[in-house]
Design a protein around this motif. Structure first.
Motif, short mmCIF file in Angstrom:
data_model
loop_
_atom_site.label_atom_id
_atom_site.label_comp_id
_atom_site.label_asym_id
_atom_site.label_seq_id
_atom_site.Cartn_x
_atom_site.Cartn_y
_atom_site.Cartn_z
N GLN A 163 -5.40 -2.31 14.18
CA GLN A 163 -4.44 -3.14 14.92
C GLN A 163 -5.14 -4.01 15.97
OE1 GLN A 163 -3.85 0.28 14.50
NE2 GLN A 163 -2.46 -0.12 12.80
N MET A 164 -6.45 -3.76 16.17
CA MET A 164 -7.27 -4.48 17.14
C MET A 164 -6.74 -4.32 18.57
SD MET A 164 -9.59 -5.75 15.14
CE MET A 164 -10.48 -6.94 16.11
N THR A 165 -6.20 -3.14 18.85
CA THR A 165 -5.67 -2.87 20.19
C THR A 165 -6.56 -1.92 20.99
OG1 THR A 165 -4.28 -1.14 19.21
CG2 THR A 165 -3.27 -3.29 19.55
N VAL A 214 -9.53 -17.69 3.61
CA VAL A 214 -8.38 -16.79 3.49
C VAL A 214 -7.70 -16.63 4.85
CG1 VAL A 214 -9.72 -14.69 3.93
CG2 VAL A 214 -7.63 -14.55 2.56
N TYR A 215 -6.37 -16.49 4.80
CA TYR A 215 -5.59 -16.16 5.99
C TYR A 215 -4.79 -14.91 5.65
CZ TYR A 215 -2.08 -16.31 9.67
OH TYR A 215 -1.25 -15.98 10.73
N LEU A 216 -4.89 -13.91 6.51
CA LEU A 216 -4.30 -12.61 6.22
C LEU A 216 -3.46 -12.13 7.40
CD1 LEU A 216 -4.57 -10.13 4.13
CD2 LEU A 216 -6.27 -9.28 5.72
N GLU A 217 -2.26 -11.65 7.10
CA GLU A 217 -1.41 -11.05 8.13
C GLU A 217 -1.20 -9.58 7.79
OE1 GLU A 217 1.42 -14.72 9.64
OE2 GLU A 217 2.06 -13.56 7.90
N LYS A 218 -1.30 -8.72 8.80
CA LYS A 218 -1.08 -7.29 8.60
C LYS A 218 0.25 -6.90 9.25
CE LYS A 218 -2.83 -2.72 9.57
NZ LYS A 218 -1.52 -2.32 10.11
N PHE A 219 1.08 -6.17 8.48
CA PHE A 219 2.39 -5.75 8.97
C PHE A 219 2.37 -4.29 9.42
CE2 PHE A 219 3.41 -8.93 5.60
CZ PHE A 219 3.91 -9.92 6.43
N ASP A 220 3.22 -3.99 10.41
CA ASP A 220 3.43 -2.58 10.75
C ASP A 220 4.56 -2.03 9.87
OD1 ASP A 220 5.82 -3.51 11.78
OD2 ASP A 220 5.25 -3.26 13.88
N ASP A 234 0.86 -1.18 0.00
CA ASP A 234 0.00 0.00 0.00
C ASP A 234 0.90 1.23 0.00
OD1 ASP A 234 -2.07 1.76 0.18
OD2 ASP A 234 -2.58 1.33 2.25
N SER A 235 0.78 2.08 -1.04
CA SER A 235 1.64 3.25 -1.22
C SER A 235 3.12 2.86 -1.24
CB SER A 235 1.39 4.27 -0.10
OG SER A 235 0.02 4.63 -0.07
N GLY A 236 3.41 1.73 -1.87
CA GLY A 236 4.79 1.28 -2.04
C GLY A 236 5.38 0.56 -0.84
N ILE A 237 4.61 0.38 0.23
CA ILE A 237 5.09 -0.30 1.45
C ILE A 237 4.33 -1.60 1.62
CG2 ILE A 237 5.37 -0.12 3.95
CD1 ILE A 237 5.30 2.96 3.54
N ILE A 238 5.05 -2.71 1.89
CA ILE A 238 4.40 -4.01 2.09
C ILE A 238 3.57 -3.96 3.37
CG2 ILE A 238 4.78 -6.46 2.56
CD1 ILE A 238 7.29 -6.26 0.80
N ARG A 239 2.29 -4.26 3.25
CA ARG A 239 1.39 -4.16 4.39
C ARG A 239 0.73 -5.49 4.77
NH1 ARG A 239 2.66 0.12 7.37
NH2 ARG A 239 2.48 2.10 6.26
N ASP A 259 1.27 -7.26 13.19
CA ASP A 259 0.52 -6.69 14.32
C ASP A 259 -0.90 -7.22 14.40
OD1 ASP A 259 -0.77 -5.22 12.35
OD2 ASP A 259 0.22 -3.34 12.84
N ALA A 260 -1.34 -8.01 13.41
CA ALA A 260 -2.65 -8.67 13.49
C ALA A 260 -2.72 -9.76 12.42
CB ALA A 260 -3.78 -7.67 13.28
N SER A 261 -3.39 -10.86 12.76
CA SER A 261 -3.65 -11.91 11.77
C SER A 261 -5.14 -12.22 11.77
CB SER A 261 -2.84 -13.18 12.09
OG SER A 261 -3.23 -13.71 13.35
N ILE A 262 -5.66 -12.51 10.58
CA ILE A 262 -7.10 -12.73 10.41
C ILE A 262 -7.32 -13.95 9.53
CG2 ILE A 262 -9.28 -11.74 9.55
CD1 ILE A 262 -7.98 -8.97 9.83
N SER A 263 -8.29 -14.80 9.90
CA SER A 263 -8.71 -15.90 9.03
C SER A 263 -10.23 -15.92 8.95
CB SER A 263 -8.19 -17.25 9.56
OG SER A 263 -8.73 -17.53 10.84
#
Length: 204
Positions: A176-178, A92-98, A62-67, A104-108
């Protein structure tokens, strides 16, 4: 003699007429058949995916940064639908990067749709999320709006923290689900770690 000549002329005229009618009918049928086929192809294109990929593990920037990292058995892209979307109908299994590429979060989820123009995820069926602190979230329907950075649902939600389990209906959170808010809390159950360990030992 005159009669014979007339008969010949009549036969020739009939033959030419029949040939002309046959040619016109052939052209009409072939043209109408071609029109039908073209119309059918255009209609089908609207409902066919532009891309179909199986056994996917990919990084999304996203905007040139791996997310994000996405893993799915099947990824379909419907670019002609209104609105256009990506479909993950086999799970689907999804990981979100900071920004430092830490997860910082994983979703399935059993099924997911991503509306690319709106940057909106719709996750359906056995949705499970885990944040960086280890809190676990379970629901049957979840929306994640990347444009606003909000995650929300109006369905039943179960949140498991290290010391307690919270049950409720409807919630909203940052992505971030925090930091989250449960709309209607139905119960809070505190976990007695000592009691839990005793029960686990007795089951062995």
């Amino acid at each position: 003699m005159w009669l014979k000549r007339n008969k010949c002329l009549f036969h020739k005229t009939v033959s030419i007429t029949v040939a002309l009618i046959a040619t016109v009918m052939l052209l009409l049928f072939s043209c109408s058949g071609r029109e039908k086929q073209l119309a059918k192809a255009i209609t089908e294109r609207d409902s066919l995916p532009m891309m179909e990929t199986l056994g996917v593990t990919t990084l999304i920037s996203d905007s040139g940064i791996i997310r994000y990292r996405v893993k799915t058995p099947e990824w379909l892209i419907f670019d002609k639908k209104r609105p256009s979307y990506w479909a993950f109908e086999k799970g689907v299994y999804l990981e979100k990067f900071d920004s430092l590429l830490h997860v910082d979060a994983s979703i399935s989820a059993d099924t997911a749709y991503y509306y690319d123009k709106k940057k909106l995820w719709k996750l359906i069926g056995h949705v499970a999320i885990k944040n960086l602190q280890g809190d676990k979230f379970n629901t049957e329907l979840l929306y994640w709006n990347q444009a606003t950075g909000k995650v929300y649902s109006e369905k039943f939600i179960r949140i498991e923290q290290p010391d307690k389990v919270i049950l409720g209906h409807g919630f909203d959170s940052n992505q971030q689900m925090t930091v989250y808010n449960i709309h209607n809390i139905e119960g809070v159950f505190y976990i007695d770690e000592q009691e839990a360990s005793v029960k686990n030992d007795s089951l062995k």
